[in-house]
Design a protein around this motif. Structure first.
Motif, PDB file in Angstrom:
ATOM      1  N   ASP A  79       0.818  -1.210   0.000  1.00 53.89           N
ATOM      2  CA  ASP A  79       0.000   0.000   0.000  1.00 53.89           C
ATOM      3  C   ASP A  79       0.854   1.263   0.000  1.00 53.89           C
ATOM      4  O   ASP A  79       0.474   2.276  -0.612  1.00 53.89           O
ATOM      5  CB  ASP A  79      -0.937   0.007   1.210  1.00 53.89           C
ATOM      6  CG  ASP A  79      -2.027  -1.044   1.107  1.00 53.89           C
ATOM      7  OD1 ASP A  79      -2.294  -1.526  -0.009  1.00 53.89           O
ATOM      8  OD2 ASP A  79      -2.605  -1.395   2.150  1.00 53.89           O
ATOM      9  N   ASP A  80       2.000   1.234   0.688  1.00 59.34           N
ATOM     10  CA  ASP A  80       2.854   2.420   0.745  1.00 59.34           C
ATOM     11  C   ASP A  80       3.344   2.803  -0.644  1.00 59.34           C
ATOM     12  O   ASP A  80       3.322   3.976  -1.029  1.00 59.34           O
ATOM     13  CB  ASP A  80       4.051   2.182   1.669  1.00 59.34           C
ATOM     14  CG  ASP A  80       3.645   2.118   3.132  1.00 59.34           C
ATOM     15  OD1 ASP A  80       2.555   2.609   3.462  1.00 59.34           O
ATOM     16  OD2 ASP A  80       4.431   1.577   3.944  1.00 59.34           O
ATOM     17  N   PHE A  81       3.781   1.807  -1.411  1.00 62.03           N
ATOM     18  CA  PHE A  81       4.247   2.085  -2.770  1.00 62.03           C
ATOM     19  C   PHE A  81       3.107   2.603  -3.635  1.00 62.03           C
ATOM     20  O   PHE A  81       3.258   3.608  -4.350  1.00 62.03           O
ATOM     21  CB  PHE A  81       4.837   0.819  -3.398  1.00 62.03           C
ATOM     22  CG  PHE A  81       5.182   0.962  -4.853  1.00 62.03           C
ATOM     23  CD1 PHE A  81       6.328   1.638  -5.254  1.00 62.03           C
ATOM     24  CD2 PHE A  81       4.350   0.430  -5.831  1.00 62.03           C
ATOM     25  CE1 PHE A  81       6.640   1.776  -6.601  1.00 62.03           C
ATOM     26  CE2 PHE A  81       4.653   0.565  -7.183  1.00 62.03           C
ATOM     27  CZ  PHE A  81       5.811   1.242  -7.565  1.00 62.03           C
ATOM     28  N   MET A  82       1.967   1.935  -3.587  1.00 63.43           N
ATOM     29  CA  MET A  82       0.849   2.356  -4.437  1.00 63.43           C
ATOM     30  C   MET A  82       0.394   3.767  -4.087  1.00 63.43           C
ATOM     31  O   MET A  82      -0.050   4.520  -4.955  1.00 63.43           O
ATOM     32  CB  MET A  82      -0.300   1.354  -4.325  1.00 63.43           C
ATOM     33  CG  MET A  82       0.018   0.029  -5.004  1.00 63.43           C
ATOM     34  SD  MET A  82      -1.403  -1.072  -5.202  1.00 63.43           S
ATOM     35  CE  MET A  82      -1.651  -1.584  -3.491  1.00 63.43           C
ATOM     36  N   SER A  83       0.546   4.137  -2.820  1.00 66.74           N
ATOM     37  CA  SER A  83       0.147   5.469  -2.405  1.00 66.74           C
ATOM     38  C   SER A  83       1.079   6.535  -2.964  1.00 66.74           C
ATOM     39  O   SER A  83       0.634   7.549  -3.511  1.00 66.74           O
ATOM     40  CB  SER A  83       0.110   5.558  -0.879  1.00 66.74           C
ATOM     41  OG  SER A  83      -0.167   6.873  -0.455  1.00 66.74           O
ATOM     42  N   ILE A  84       2.401   6.314  -2.867  1.00 67.50           N
ATOM     43  CA  ILE A  84       3.331   7.370  -3.277  1.00 67.50           C
ATOM     44  C   ILE A  84       3.432   7.516  -4.792  1.00 67.50           C
ATOM     45  O   ILE A  84       3.859   8.578  -5.276  1.00 67.50           O
ATOM     46  CB  ILE A  84       4.746   7.164  -2.687  1.00 67.50           C
ATOM     47  CG1 ILE A  84       5.374   5.871  -3.207  1.00 67.50           C
ATOM     48  CG2 ILE A  84       4.716   7.211  -1.173  1.00 67.50           C
ATOM     49  CD1 ILE A  84       6.815   5.686  -2.771  1.00 67.50           C
TER      50      ILE A  84
END
Length: 226
Positions: free
Chosen positions: A48-53
Motif C-alpha cells: 500500500d505504501d508504494f501504491m500510495s506514493i
C-alpha cells in the motif's frame, strides 16, 4: 546465437509521480519506491505504501508486471532468434516465454538495503541481488548433449532461410522445455550490490529511476552470462 539489442518498453512505468515530492521526499520514500518498483516488475505485487506514493492501484501494478514479462520475452527472442518469424509464431513463442519468465521471476531475490540523499534532486539507494542461475543450467544441459537430437535433424549448412527459421523455433522450444526441467534445481550466483538513483526531473516534475540504472539492476535478476 548472436545477441541483438532491442528496445525495451517498461521505462514509462518507472517514471511515476511521487506525491511526496516538493520537499517530502526522504530516504525511506526512496527505498519504498525502489522496493515497490522491483516487486511490481518481478513479483507482480506492491504494498500500500508504494501504491500510495506513486498513485497507482493493484490493477495497474498487474499491468506493469505483465508488461515486464512480455518485455523479457521479447528480449529473449530478439537476443536468440535471428530469423524473421511470422506473427502467429512470434505471438505463440512470446506467450510461452511469458509463462516461463513468470515461473523464473517468482524466485527473484533482492533486498533494498539503504538510501541516502546526494543532493536536493538525487537519492542513492543500495540494492543487493542474488542473480538467478537457471540459464547457466540450461546452457550446461545443451552443452552436455540436450541439443544433439535437434541438431541431427538439420544439415550442417541450412538449405533455406525457412529451414533456419524452423530450427530456431525448435531451439527456443527446447530452451523453454529445459528451463522447466531445471526449475526444481534453480539456484543463485553470488550476491551482487548496486546503487540505484532516484532523481527529480524538473521538466516533467517526476521522481524516477534513470534508464541506465534500472536496466543495470534488471540485468542482475537473471544472469544471462552463460
Amino acid at each position: 546465437m548472436r545477441k541483438a539489442i532491442i528496445t525495451l518498453l517498461l521505462l514509462p512505468a518507472l517514471l511515476l509521480p511521487l506525491s511526496a515530492c516538493g520537499g517530502g521526499m526522504s530516504d525511506q520514500t526512496a527505498m519504498t519506491y525502489i522496493q515497490g518498483t522491483l516487486d511490481q516488475n518481478y513479483l507482480g505485487k506492491a504494498d500500500d505504501d508504494f501504491m500510495s506514493i506513486v498513485d497507482t492501484d493493484a490493477e495497474e501494478v498487474a499491468e506493469t508486471y505483465e508488461g515486464s514479462l512480455e518485455t523479457e520475452a521479447l528480449f529473449f527472442l530478439g537476443s536468440f532468434v535471428e530469423s524473421t518469424l511470422d506473427q502467429e509464431t512470434t505471438d505463440r513463442l512470446t506467450a510461452e516465454l511469458v509463462e516461463m519468465y513468470r515461473e523464473i521471476y517468482a524466485h527473484s531475490k533482492y533486498t533494498v538495503d539503504s538510501a541516502s540523499q546526494m543532493d536536493e534532486n538525487t537519492y542513492s539507494v543500495k540494492v543487493t541481488v542474488e542473480p538467478i542461475d537457471i540459464f547457466h543450467q540450461v546452457a550446461d544441459a545443451m552443452a552436455g548433449g540436450a541439443v544433439d537430437e535437434l541438431n541431427a535433424k538439420y544439415p550442417d549448412e541450412f538449405e533455406s532461410e525457412e529451414q533456419y527459421a524452423q530450427y530456431e523455433v525448435e531451439w527456443v522450444e527446447l530452451f523453454i522445455d529445459l528451463t522447466y526441467e531445471k526449475l526444481p534445481d534453480l539456484g543463485y550466483l553470488e550476491p551482487a550490490s548496486t546503487l540505484v538513483q532516484v532523481t527529480w526531473d524538473e521538466t516533467d516534475e517526476l521522481w524516477g529511476i534513470p534508464d541506465e540504472d534500472f536496466w543495470s539492476l534488471d540485468a542482475l535478476i537473471i544472469d544471462y552470462n552463460f
